[in-house]
Design a protein around this motif. Sequence first.
Motif, PDB file in Angstrom:
ATOM      1  N   GLY A  27      45.340  31.423  44.321  1.00  0.00           N
ATOM      2  CA  GLY A  27      44.595  31.651  42.549  1.00  0.00           C
ATOM      3  C   GLY A  27      43.836  32.152  42.687  1.00  0.00           C
ATOM      4  N   ASN A  28      43.190  33.004  43.614  1.00  0.00           N
ATOM      5  CA  ASN A  28      42.183  34.821  43.009  1.00  0.00           C
ATOM      6  C   ASN A  28      43.147  35.665  43.047  1.00  0.00           C
ATOM      7  N   ASN A  29      45.113  35.617  42.985  1.00  0.00           N
ATOM      8  CA  ASN A  29      45.629  36.987  42.498  1.00  0.00           C
ATOM      9  C   ASN A  29      46.486  35.832  41.344  1.00  0.00           C
ATOM     10  N   LEU A  30      46.378  35.283  40.937  1.00  0.00           N
ATOM     11  CA  LEU A  30      47.212  35.125  39.419  1.00  0.00           C
ATOM     12  C   LEU A  30      46.774  34.847  38.648  1.00  0.00           C
ATOM     13  N   PHE A  31      48.364  36.039  37.835  1.00  0.00           N
ATOM     14  CA  PHE A  31      48.681  37.044  37.142  1.00  0.00           C
ATOM     15  C   PHE A  31      47.319  37.943  38.002  1.00  0.00           C
ATOM     16  N   ARG A  32      47.540  38.709  38.723  1.00  0.00           N
ATOM     17  CA  ARG A  32      47.225  39.350  39.301  1.00  0.00           C
ATOM     18  C   ARG A  32      46.462  40.840  38.748  1.00  0.00           C
ATOM     19  N   ASP A  33      47.968  41.503  38.181  1.00  0.00           N
ATOM     20  CA  ASP A  33      48.135  43.069  37.620  1.00  0.00           C
ATOM     21  C   ASP A  33      47.917  42.537  36.027  1.00  0.00           C
ATOM     22  N   TRP A  34      47.835  41.487  35.124  1.00  0.00           N
ATOM     23  CA  TRP A  34      47.285  41.366  34.002  1.00  0.00           C
ATOM     24  C   TRP A  34      46.251  41.173  34.324  1.00  0.00           C
ATOM     25  N   ARG A  35      45.046  40.226  35.529  1.00  0.00           N
ATOM     26  CA  ARG A  35      43.552  40.510  35.614  1.00  0.00           C
ATOM     27  C   ARG A  35      42.692  41.423  35.205  1.00  0.00           C
ATOM     28  N   TYR A  36      43.324  42.599  36.637  1.00  0.00           N
ATOM     29  CA  TYR A  36      42.617  43.904  36.875  1.00  0.00           C
ATOM     30  C   TYR A  36      43.134  45.185  37.051  1.00  0.00           C
ATOM     31  N   ASP A  37      42.727  46.206  36.286  1.00  0.00           N
ATOM     32  CA  ASP A  37      43.005  47.111  36.555  1.00  0.00           C
ATOM     33  C   ASP A  37      43.495  47.819  37.798  1.00  0.00           C
ATOM     34  N   ALA A  38      43.195  49.090  37.972  1.00  0.00           N
ATOM     35  CA  ALA A  38      44.038  49.632  39.183  1.00  0.00           C
ATOM     36  C   ALA A  38      42.986  49.965  39.404  1.00  0.00           C
ATOM     37  N   THR A  39      41.273  49.952  39.481  1.00  0.00           N
ATOM     38  CA  THR A  39      39.858  50.351  40.445  1.00  0.00           C
ATOM     39  C   THR A  39      39.709  48.377  40.557  1.00  0.00           C
ATOM     40  N   ASN A  40      40.552  47.796  40.602  1.00  0.00           N
ATOM     41  CA  ASN A  40      40.351  46.075  40.651  1.00  0.00           C
ATOM     42  C   ASN A  40      39.229  45.633  40.460  1.00  0.00           C
ATOM     43  N   LYS A  41      38.928  46.095  38.500  1.00  0.00           N
ATOM     44  CA  LYS A  41      38.089  45.401  37.182  1.00  0.00           C
ATOM     45  C   LYS A  41      38.349  44.574  36.854  1.00  0.00           C
ATOM     46  N   PRO A  42      38.468  44.008  36.179  1.00  0.00           N
ATOM     47  CA  PRO A  42      38.449  42.644  35.009  1.00  0.00           C
ATOM     48  C   PRO A  42      38.745  43.077  34.253  1.00  0.00           C
ATOM     49  N   ILE A  43      40.447  43.288  33.274  1.00  0.00           N
ATOM     50  CA  ILE A  43      40.455  43.144  32.197  1.00  0.00           C
ATOM     51  C   ILE A  43      39.804  42.219  31.458  1.00  0.00           C
TER      52      ILE A  43
END
Length: 196
Positions: free
Chosen positions: A41-57
């Motif tokens: 669950g921590n990585n659910l929709f990971r590439d939509w939830r976080y930017d390239a610096t792992n900051k939440p969108i």
Amino acid sequence: MPIEKFIKTVSRAVPIPIEEIDTDQIIPARFLKATDKIGFGNNLFRDWRYDATNKPIATFPLNNPKYSGTILVGGKNFGCGSSREHAAWAIADYGFKVVVSSFFADIFKNNVLNNGVLPVQISDAFLAEIFAQIEKDPNTEFEVDLQKQTITIMATGKSESFDINAYKKDCLLNGYDDIDYLISKLPEIEAFEKRV
């Protein structure tokens, strides 16, 4: 993870009004190394939830505090693409109990059912109505009744029925996986064996 009994739930919903959401978007391939269902669950929709610096969108619904609940509402053809069961693991581990869409890929639909998540397939028109209601009021609650096979917008009372395989319905109502179901039938199996 043991499967919890599902009879009825009333909850707010998290909307992702995007069509053709595939399993690689639900859980990117680089997170498929683990074999334990916990933590996906921590990585659910990971590439939509976080930017390239792992900051939440902030604009993504899972990061937006105005949305919450155990119901995920997705666009048409949810869960298409590869057959990875990890997508179902990620949705369940995040805490979603229900996924609503107007169409599900068959393999994905079976995978979520096998992991205790109820896929609720409704008409395009009712899905649009749900999205509109959430947009109007993110606090809107929805009732999903597995016994009656209905989903209801609590604010308006509008409801629609959905189909589910009778065997999978029985499993969800009782919190069974396939093995649990067979064990529940053990007295009947033993009685049959004595007769033959």
